[in-house]
Write a protein that holds these residues in place. Structure first.
Motif, mmCIF file in Angstrom:
data_model
loop_
_atom_site.group_PDB
_atom_site.id
_atom_site.type_symbol
_atom_site.label_atom_id
_atom_site.label_comp_id
_atom_site.label_asym_id
_atom_site.label_seq_id
_atom_site.Cartn_x
_atom_site.Cartn_y
_atom_site.Cartn_z
ATOM 1 N N LYS A 1 18.559 -1.995 5.079
ATOM 2 C CA LYS A 1 17.417 -1.905 5.988
ATOM 3 C C LYS A 1 17.122 -0.443 6.321
ATOM 4 O O LYS A 1 18.003 0.424 6.232
ATOM 5 C CB LYS A 1 17.702 -2.647 7.303
ATOM 6 N N VAL A 2 15.899 -0.178 6.751
ATOM 7 C CA VAL A 2 15.516 1.174 7.162
ATOM 8 C C VAL A 2 16.029 1.451 8.566
ATOM 9 O O VAL A 2 15.877 0.621 9.477
ATOM 10 C CB VAL A 2 13.989 1.348 7.125
ATOM 11 N N ILE A 3 16.625 2.622 8.745
ATOM 12 C CA ILE A 3 17.078 3.102 10.047
ATOM 13 C C ILE A 3 16.254 4.335 10.409
ATOM 14 O O ILE A 3 16.010 5.200 9.562
ATOM 15 C CB ILE A 3 18.576 3.474 10.005
ATOM 16 N N VAL A 4 15.818 4.420 11.671
ATOM 17 C CA VAL A 4 14.980 5.524 12.131
ATOM 18 C C VAL A 4 15.793 6.496 12.972
ATOM 19 O O VAL A 4 16.491 6.085 13.909
ATOM 20 C CB VAL A 4 13.793 5.008 12.979
ATOM 21 N N CYS B 1 12.212 -6.176 6.784
ATOM 22 C CA CYS B 1 12.300 -4.988 5.919
ATOM 23 C C CYS B 1 13.225 -5.283 4.738
ATOM 24 O O CYS B 1 14.327 -5.808 4.910
ATOM 25 C CB CYS B 1 12.844 -3.810 6.732
ATOM 26 N N GLU B 2 12.772 -4.933 3.542
ATOM 27 C CA GLU B 2 13.537 -5.210 2.323
ATOM 28 C C GLU B 2 14.378 -4.026 1.864
ATOM 29 O O GLU B 2 15.098 -4.118 0.865
ATOM 30 C CB GLU B 2 12.582 -5.637 1.201
ATOM 31 N N GLY B 3 14.269 -2.905 2.570
ATOM 32 C CA GLY B 3 15.082 -1.742 2.230
ATOM 33 C C GLY B 3 14.765 -1.147 0.874
ATOM 34 O O GLY B 3 15.652 -0.608 0.203
ATOM 35 N N CYS B 4 13.490 -1.203 0.460
ATOM 36 C CA CYS B 4 13.119 -0.694 -0.864
ATOM 37 C C CYS B 4 13.236 0.829 -0.957
ATOM 38 O O CYS B 4 13.402 1.390 -2.040
ATOM 39 C CB CYS B 4 11.703 -1.136 -1.231
ATOM 40 N N GLY B 5 13.103 1.520 0.191
ATOM 41 C CA GLY B 5 13.277 2.973 0.218
ATOM 42 C C GLY B 5 12.034 3.798 -0.030
ATOM 43 O O GLY B 5 12.091 5.033 0.022
ATOM 44 N N ARG B 6 10.894 3.158 -0.279
ATOM 45 C CA ARG B 6 9.673 3.928 -0.542
ATOM 46 C C ARG B 6 9.271 4.753 0.675
ATOM 47 O O ARG B 6 8.803 5.878 0.548
ATOM 48 C CB ARG B 6 8.526 3.005 -0.957
ATOM 49 N N CYS B 7 9.444 4.187 1.863
ATOM 50 C CA CYS B 7 9.102 4.917 3.085
ATOM 51 C C CYS B 7 10.005 6.136 3.251
ATOM 52 O O CYS B 7 9.566 7.204 3.696
ATOM 53 C CB CYS B 7 9.183 4.012 4.301
ATOM 54 N N VAL B 8 11.278 5.978 2.894
ATOM 55 C CA VAL B 8 12.240 7.079 2.998
ATOM 56 C C VAL B 8 11.810 8.235 2.099
ATOM 57 O O VAL B 8 11.844 9.406 2.504
ATOM 58 C CB VAL B 8 13.656 6.600 2.609
ATOM 59 N N PRO C 1 -5.946 2.607 10.636
ATOM 60 C CA PRO C 1 -4.994 1.602 10.150
ATOM 61 C C PRO C 1 -3.525 1.984 10.297
ATOM 62 O O PRO C 1 -2.673 1.100 10.392
ATOM 63 C CB PRO C 1 -5.364 1.453 8.670
ATOM 64 N N LEU C 2 -3.198 3.284 10.296
ATOM 65 C CA LEU C 2 -1.801 3.692 10.394
ATOM 66 C C LEU C 2 -1.246 3.584 11.814
ATOM 67 O O LEU C 2 -0.036 3.662 12.020
ATOM 68 C CB LEU C 2 -1.629 5.118 9.878
ATOM 69 N N CYS D 1 4.804 0.731 2.725
ATOM 70 C CA CYS D 1 5.575 -0.492 2.906
ATOM 71 C C CYS D 1 4.775 -1.689 2.413
ATOM 72 O O CYS D 1 3.754 -2.055 3.007
ATOM 73 C CB CYS D 1 5.956 -0.679 4.376
ATOM 74 N N SER D 2 5.245 -2.306 1.350
ATOM 75 C CA SER D 2 4.511 -3.422 0.749
ATOM 76 C C SER D 2 4.609 -4.718 1.563
ATOM 77 O O SER D 2 3.828 -5.643 1.360
ATOM 78 C CB SER D 2 5.016 -3.683 -0.674
ATOM 79 N N VAL D 3 5.575 -4.774 2.492
ATOM 80 C CA VAL D 3 5.733 -5.995 3.292
ATOM 81 C C VAL D 3 5.333 -5.778 4.760
ATOM 82 O O VAL D 3 5.616 -6.621 5.624
ATOM 83 C CB VAL D 3 7.186 -6.543 3.212
ATOM 84 N N PHE D 4 4.715 -4.645 5.060
ATOM 85 C CA PHE D 4 4.199 -4.345 6.397
ATOM 86 C C PHE D 4 5.277 -4.460 7.489
ATOM 87 O O PHE D 4 5.057 -5.055 8.541
ATOM 88 C CB PHE D 4 3.012 -5.261 6.745
#
Length: 315
Positions: A289-292, A268-275, A25-26, A307-310
């Motif tokens: 927004k998330v920047i890579v 992307c909602e920029g929640c920061g959980r991924c960060v 899935p990832l 990421c809750s919004v995929f």
């Protein structure tokens, strides 16, 4: 296929290990039957060693592959367990979802060094007791840190090390590839089982795959190498290269190679959980927004789990 004893363990494994992150899935998110058929095809070609993790959610693929092939590979898995309760839950989940009586190799995921090893020692003690009871054959760690490889030498309980290892040192958090080489070499001589990961730097080195493969072929201190594969073509190609220790160039191969990247969708909602959960520190928030940072990103896809919004995808 060449088979070797994994350090001082009782495990005899193929030099090529099937890394299952890429089918789950990832990343590719294949159907259970598609992924299982690929694994079974790998067994048919001589691969007897598979790497998974609780995070990857690929136990169901391996379970089905065993049913299809009637072959039981050497299974390595890992979790972020930190105490008795989480360790017990991780082991039970693995045994139940894989439908096996024991796990060949259970590892702590992404250890950083002495401080994380000591901090998770309650989990280690649980796994060692499970080993005494026959539910685990051997114990180890996975890591992106040179320090963790060196510090593991203090612990006879750590029998196997699964380090990030590629010719450019992409993904090594605290040092250079030369420092990792020396640490791995010492661990190998001390009897630790060594199987490498991310030899293509999470896909970032696919454009230079010849040097990437030659690097591991010319380094005699690896027992096995985990490679993620998503097609029968990739299995055939890697098996041939590992069997003959030779890299073949053809038009079909060049056409098949696609450099992977982590893509952030516009929603992307920029929640920061991924960060918070990116161990490579490759993500940051800018203008909501998330920047890579692609010089640090390993395209592992671990962040997408949070990421809750995929909005995060490997493409």
């Amino acid at each position: 296929m060449e088979y070797v004893k994994l350090g001082n363990t009782s495990l005899v494994v193929s030099k090529l290990c099937f890394g299952t992150l890429t089918i789950g899935p990832l990343q590719k998110n294949l159907s259970i039957d598609e992924g299982a058929e690929l694994l079974a095809y790998g067994y048919q070609k001589g691969i007897n060693f598979v790497d998974t993790a609780e995070l990857y959610d690929t136990y169901k693929y391996i379970k089905r592959s065993i049913e299809i092939s009637e072959k039981r590979p050497v299974i390595s898995t890992k979790s972020y367990a930190y105490d008795k309760k989480t360790a017990e839950a991780s082991l039970k989940k693995a045994i139940l979802e894989l439908n096996v009586d024991y796990i060949d190799l259970f590892m702590l995921h992404e250890q950083e060094g002495d401080h994380t090893i000591k901090g998770h020692f309650e989990a280690i003690e649980y796994f060692l007791k499970a080993k005494e009871k026959g539910y685990i054959k051997h114990f180890g760690i996975s890591t992106h840190y040179v320090k963790a490889v060196k510090d593991s030498l203090k612990y006879p309980e750590i029998e196997v090390i699964h380090p990030i290892f590629n010719f450019k040192g992409i993904g090594i958090v605290d040092g250079t590839i030369n420092e990792m080489i020396e640490a791995v070499k010492e661990a190998y001589h001390r009897g630790k089982g060594i199987f490498a990961m991310k030899i293509f730097g999470g896909g970032n080195l696919l454009s230079d795959f010849k040097n990437a493969l030659e690097f591991v072929f010319n380094f005699p201190y690896l027992h096995s190498v985990a490679v993620g594969m998503q097609s029968k073509f990739e299995i055939d190609y890697n098996v041939k290269c590992f069997e003959e220790k030779k890299i073949y160039l053809d038009d079909k191969l060049v056409e098949n190679i696609k450099t992977k990247r982590l893509h952030v969708e516009s929603w992307c909602e920029g929640c920061g959980r991924c960060v918070e959960h990116c161990h490579q520190r490759a993500l940051r928030i800018k203008d909501g927004k998330v920047i890579v940072d692609y010089t640090k990103c390993l395209c592992c896809g671990y962040c997408s789990r949070y990421c809750s919004v995929f909005a995060l995808k490997i493409i």
